[in-house]
Motif scaffolding. Sequence first.
Motif, PDB file in Angstrom:
ATOM      1  N   THR A 135       0.830  -1.204   0.000  1.00  0.00           N
ATOM      2  CA  THR A 135       0.000   0.000   0.000  1.00  0.00           C
ATOM      3  C   THR A 135       0.865   1.254   0.000  1.00  0.00           C
ATOM      4  N   ALA A 136       1.950   1.212   0.748  1.00  0.00           N
ATOM      5  CA  ALA A 136       2.869   2.353   0.797  1.00  0.00           C
ATOM      6  C   ALA A 136       3.469   2.618  -0.579  1.00  0.00           C
ATOM      7  N   LEU A 137       3.877   1.571  -1.258  1.00  0.00           N
ATOM      8  CA  LEU A 137       4.490   1.725  -2.577  1.00  0.00           C
ATOM      9  C   LEU A 137       3.498   2.306  -3.583  1.00  0.00           C
ATOM     10  N   ALA A 138       2.290   1.767  -3.599  1.00  0.00           N
ATOM     11  CA  ALA A 138       1.270   2.260  -4.537  1.00  0.00           C
ATOM     12  C   ALA A 138       0.962   3.734  -4.269  1.00  0.00           C
ATOM     13  N   THR A 139       0.864   4.089  -2.996  1.00  0.00           N
ATOM     14  CA  THR A 139       0.581   5.475  -2.640  1.00  0.00           C
ATOM     15  C   THR A 139       1.742   6.383  -3.029  1.00  0.00           C
ATOM     16  N   ALA A 140       2.965   5.899  -2.823  1.00  0.00           N
ATOM     17  CA  ALA A 140       4.149   6.694  -3.181  1.00  0.00           C
ATOM     18  C   ALA A 140       4.182   6.983  -4.677  1.00  0.00           C
ATOM     19  N   LEU A 141       3.905   5.987  -5.490  1.00  0.00           N
ATOM     20  CA  LEU A 141       3.889   6.192  -6.941  1.00  0.00           C
ATOM     21  C   LEU A 141       2.794   7.178  -7.339  1.00  0.00           C
ATOM     22  N   ALA A 174      -7.129   1.177  -3.402  1.00  0.00           N
ATOM     23  CA  ALA A 174      -7.106   0.041  -4.326  1.00  0.00           C
ATOM     24  C   ALA A 174      -6.129  -1.035  -3.854  1.00  0.00           C
ATOM     25  N   MET A 175      -4.897  -0.620  -3.534  1.00  0.00           N
ATOM     26  CA  MET A 175      -3.909  -1.605  -3.086  1.00  0.00           C
ATOM     27  C   MET A 175      -4.255  -2.141  -1.702  1.00  0.00           C
ATOM     28  N   GLY A 176      -4.748  -1.271  -0.827  1.00  0.00           N
ATOM     29  CA  GLY A 176      -5.132  -1.731   0.505  1.00  0.00           C
ATOM     30  C   GLY A 176      -6.239  -2.769   0.435  1.00  0.00           C
ATOM     31  N   TRP A 177      -7.226  -2.514  -0.418  1.00  0.00           N
ATOM     32  CA  TRP A 177      -8.306  -3.487  -0.603  1.00  0.00           C
ATOM     33  C   TRP A 177      -7.756  -4.817  -1.095  1.00  0.00           C
ATOM     34  N   ALA A 178      -6.860  -4.765  -2.077  1.00  0.00           N
ATOM     35  CA  ALA A 178      -6.294  -5.992  -2.635  1.00  0.00           C
ATOM     36  C   ALA A 178      -5.545  -6.786  -1.568  1.00  0.00           C
ATOM     37  N   GLU A 179      -4.767  -6.098  -0.744  1.00  0.00           N
ATOM     38  CA  GLU A 179      -3.980  -6.786   0.281  1.00  0.00           C
ATOM     39  C   GLU A 179      -4.868  -7.425   1.341  1.00  0.00           C
ATOM     40  N   VAL A 180      -5.921  -6.721   1.734  1.00  0.00           N
ATOM     41  CA  VAL A 180      -6.846  -7.276   2.723  1.00  0.00           C
ATOM     42  C   VAL A 180      -7.652  -8.412   2.107  1.00  0.00           C
ATOM     43  N   ALA A 181      -8.088  -8.223   0.864  1.00  0.00           N
ATOM     44  CA  ALA A 181      -8.881  -9.246   0.183  1.00  0.00           C
ATOM     45  C   ALA A 181      -8.096 -10.543   0.007  1.00  0.00           C
ATOM     46  N   LEU A 182      -6.794 -10.422  -0.183  1.00  0.00           N
ATOM     47  CA  LEU A 182      -5.944 -11.607  -0.378  1.00  0.00           C
ATOM     48  C   LEU A 182      -5.451 -12.182   0.942  1.00  0.00           C
ATOM     49  N   GLY A 183      -5.850 -11.573   2.038  1.00  0.00           N
ATOM     50  CA  GLY A 183      -5.473 -12.091   3.349  1.00  0.00           C
ATOM     51  C   GLY A 183      -4.055 -11.775   3.757  1.00  0.00           C
ATOM     52  N   ALA A 184      -3.423 -10.805   3.105  1.00  0.00           N
ATOM     53  CA  ALA A 184      -2.032 -10.478   3.409  1.00  0.00           C
ATOM     54  C   ALA A 184      -1.896  -9.430   4.502  1.00  0.00           C
ATOM     55  N   HIS A 185      -2.946  -8.631   4.732  1.00  0.00           N
ATOM     56  CA  HIS A 185      -2.859  -7.542   5.706  1.00  0.00           C
ATOM     57  C   HIS A 185      -4.192  -7.278   6.375  1.00  0.00           C
ATOM     58  N   TYR A 186      -4.111  -6.631   7.526  1.00  0.00           N
ATOM     59  CA  TYR A 186      -5.299  -6.089   8.186  1.00  0.00           C
ATOM     60  C   TYR A 186      -5.594  -4.715   7.572  1.00  0.00           C
TER      61      TYR A 186
END
Length: 215
Positions: A135-141, A174-186
């Motif tokens: 999420t940090a990387l996507a936001t940085a870009l 968008a990235m945060g949703w993907a990470e949570v949806a894939l079970g990688a992050h809270y």
Amino acid sequence: MRQLVRTAPAALPVALRAPLAMTAALATAVLVALGILHFHDSGLTGIDAAVLPAIDGVQPPWRYVALVIDFGGEPVGATVLVALLAVVCFLVHRVRAAVLTVLGVVVTVAVTTVLKPIVGRTIHGEFLSYPSGHTALATALALVIGLLLVDRLGSGRVAGVVLLLGLALVAGVAMGWAEVALGAHYPTDAVGGFCAALAAVPATAWVVDRAAERL
């Protein structure tokens, strides 16, 4: 090359320095506060307990969408995106923005990498999760793209801030949703990653400008 960097447009437009400094300060406070709140914690509480069950384990076709978005934060995908954005910056004669593209991402990812073992929050019992590097990387870009657009469009302070933070929010969600949806992050891991980029990118842009001016 030195002259080219010195005379290139600022990575951080002057009109945005004050509002982004305040945004970075607030983001840093939130990043630290969430880190303290979830220090060596792996339980579901608050926002995480309310949001995660509704998103985690998303099924096709949305799972495929999440995987595509997630790839942008993986080493290969991230490298391609950073390289493409840096090339675009060079092509439009925004050398400092090109430098920021690389350094902004490196600094942002470094912040999340350092914080993960310090905070010690885990997901699935073993994976360090706070803050979310993807999420940090996507936001940085998105922030770099926003800064480039603000410069190219000649946006004023208010319009520039709205454009910049709007792009950052879209990318972060968008990235945060993907990470949570894939079970990688809270969910709060994603918030932390978003805040890490908001804190790191403007600071890095300011350093790039100061260094360029001293060449």
